[in-house]
Design a protein around this motif. Structure first.
Motif, mmCIF file in Angstrom:
data_model
loop_
_atom_site.group_PDB
_atom_site.id
_atom_site.type_symbol
_atom_site.label_atom_id
_atom_site.label_comp_id
_atom_site.label_asym_id
_atom_site.label_seq_id
_atom_site.Cartn_x
_atom_site.Cartn_y
_atom_site.Cartn_z
ATOM 1 N N PRO A 142 0.821 -1.195 0.000
ATOM 2 C CA PRO A 142 0.000 0.000 0.000
ATOM 3 C C PRO A 142 0.870 1.267 0.000
ATOM 4 O O PRO A 142 2.053 1.217 0.313
ATOM 5 N N HIS A 143 0.247 2.384 -0.354
ATOM 6 C CA HIS A 143 0.991 3.647 -0.432
ATOM 7 C C HIS A 143 1.715 3.887 0.894
ATOM 8 O O HIS A 143 1.114 3.803 1.961
ATOM 9 N N PRO A 144 3.005 4.191 0.841
ATOM 10 C CA PRO A 144 3.810 4.247 2.073
ATOM 11 C C PRO A 144 3.479 5.392 3.032
ATOM 12 O O PRO A 144 3.831 5.322 4.207
ATOM 13 N N ARG A 145 2.805 6.442 2.570
ATOM 14 C CA ARG A 145 2.490 7.558 3.465
ATOM 15 C C ARG A 145 0.996 7.775 3.658
ATOM 16 O O ARG A 145 0.582 8.717 4.310
ATOM 17 N N ALA A 146 0.172 6.886 3.134
ATOM 18 C CA ALA A 146 -1.284 7.063 3.231
ATOM 19 C C ALA A 146 -1.742 7.163 4.685
ATOM 20 O O ALA A 146 -2.639 7.948 4.998
ATOM 21 N N HIS A 147 -1.120 6.401 5.566
ATOM 22 C CA HIS A 147 -1.527 6.391 6.972
ATOM 23 C C HIS A 147 -1.249 7.726 7.675
ATOM 24 O O HIS A 147 -1.763 7.973 8.766
ATOM 25 N N GLN A 148 -0.468 8.620 7.044
ATOM 26 C CA GLN A 148 -0.122 9.918 7.633
ATOM 27 C C GLN A 148 -0.908 11.066 7.012
ATOM 28 O O GLN A 148 -0.711 12.211 7.407
ATOM 29 N N ARG A 149 -1.759 10.784 6.056
ATOM 30 C CA ARG A 149 -2.370 11.832 5.249
ATOM 31 C C ARG A 149 -3.871 11.947 5.498
ATOM 32 O O ARG A 149 -4.658 11.122 5.026
ATOM 33 N N ALA A 150 -4.248 12.996 6.192
ATOM 34 C CA ALA A 150 -5.670 13.245 6.453
ATOM 35 C C ALA A 150 -6.443 13.395 5.158
ATOM 36 O O ALA A 150 -7.598 12.987 5.071
ATOM 37 N N PHE A 151 -5.812 13.947 4.121
ATOM 38 C CA PHE A 151 -6.508 14.164 2.849
ATOM 39 C C PHE A 151 -6.760 12.869 2.084
ATOM 40 O O PHE A 151 -7.497 12.861 1.100
ATOM 41 N N VAL A 152 -6.175 11.771 2.533
ATOM 42 C CA VAL A 152 -6.498 10.443 2.011
ATOM 43 C C VAL A 152 -7.457 9.747 2.974
ATOM 44 O O VAL A 152 -8.493 9.217 2.572
ATOM 45 N N LEU A 153 -7.127 9.766 4.245
ATOM 46 C CA LEU A 153 -7.891 9.018 5.238
ATOM 47 C C LEU A 153 -9.323 9.525 5.415
ATOM 48 O O LEU A 153 -10.262 8.717 5.480
ATOM 49 N N LYS A 154 -9.518 10.834 5.492
ATOM 50 C CA LYS A 154 -10.859 11.367 5.752
ATOM 51 C C LYS A 154 -11.826 11.069 4.606
ATOM 52 O O LYS A 154 -12.920 10.534 4.842
ATOM 53 N N PRO A 155 -11.476 11.381 3.342
ATOM 54 C CA PRO A 155 -12.428 11.037 2.276
ATOM 55 C C PRO A 155 -12.644 9.531 2.132
ATOM 56 O O PRO A 155 -13.755 9.087 1.832
ATOM 57 N N TRP A 156 -11.605 8.728 2.369
ATOM 58 C CA TRP A 156 -11.760 7.276 2.315
ATOM 59 C C TRP A 156 -12.706 6.820 3.420
ATOM 60 O O TRP A 156 -13.613 6.015 3.193
ATOM 61 N N HIS A 157 -12.520 7.354 4.611
ATOM 62 C CA HIS A 157 -13.380 7.015 5.743
ATOM 63 C C HIS A 157 -14.834 7.394 5.455
ATOM 64 O O HIS A 157 -15.762 6.681 5.852
ATOM 65 N N ASP A 158 -15.048 8.519 4.759
ATOM 66 C CA ASP A 158 -16.413 8.917 4.394
ATOM 67 C C ASP A 158 -17.090 7.833 3.554
ATOM 68 O O ASP A 158 -18.297 7.617 3.671
ATOM 69 N N GLU B 39 -15.976 4.460 3.272
ATOM 70 C CA GLU B 39 -15.896 3.143 3.907
ATOM 71 C C GLU B 39 -15.456 3.283 5.361
ATOM 72 O O GLU B 39 -14.266 3.134 5.675
ATOM 73 N N PRO B 40 -16.400 3.562 6.262
ATOM 74 C CA PRO B 40 -16.028 3.764 7.674
ATOM 75 C C PRO B 40 -15.313 2.574 8.312
ATOM 76 O O PRO B 40 -14.558 2.746 9.255
#
Length: 188
Positions: A136-152, A154-155
């Protein structure tokens, strides 16, 4: 109404008879140069128009302060796409790069330089890779701009090798992102 491919079945290529699994993919989109919304919608359209790719959902749009970017960089618009595909990860990467190029993406030696369009492969099924395409992308876990829309979208989602997206989101600075409820991307 479109039918979402079942990720538990195998698709046989009609020309070669080759069996290819259908994989769930998470793509992150970003733009901070030019007409940002046009670039994002163009990326959604181009990805959706890719053979053997089925876009299943698109997140809300967020405006994000640049992270580790050169001084004076403008804010980004960001979103996440969920899709199913039978394409190999490298073929999907080639398509993402071609779409970036179509939107005049200029590559630079400057880390996190401003860009008309950025498409990152975050997750491609359960694939792990450490060559030129790290999954998986190596910095995705640090990026709110990836995590928040993804969480929207798929919670209950999990980032492989990092944990539940909801828990990862609690560990990042979400003050740098803001929902743009006046903007909406559409799946063609």
């Amino acid at each position: 109404m479109t039918e979402t491919p079942n990720p538990n079945i195998i698709d046989a290529d009609t020309l070669t008879g080759e069996m290819r699994p259908i994989r769930r993919v998470v793509l992150a989109l970003g733009s901070n140069l030019g007409d940002r919304m046009t670039s994002l919608q163009g990326a959604v359209n181009a990805i959706a128009d890719t053979p053997d790719v089925w876009v299943t959902s698109v997140s809300p749009v967020y405006e994000t302060e640049p992270v580790d970017a050169p001084e004076g960089s403008e804010n980004y618009l960001n979103a996440v796409l969920l899709l199913d595909t039978t394409l190999a990860a490298h073929r999907l990467l080639d398509r993402a790069l071609a779409v970036e190029d179509a939107f005049d993406r200029e590559r630079s030696e400057v880390r996190n330089a401003p860009r008309t369009l950025d498409i990152d492969l975050i997750v491609v099924g359960d694939r792990r890779s450490h060559d030129e395409l790290v999954l998986p992308h190596p910095r995705a876990h640090q990026r709110a701009f990836v995590l928040k829309p993804w969480h929207d979208l798929e919670p209950e989602a999990e980032l492989p090798d990092a944990g539940p997206v909801a828990e990862l989101l609690e560990q990042v600075d979400t003050t740098i992102i803001a929902l743009r409820d006046d903007l909406e991307l559409e799946i063609p």
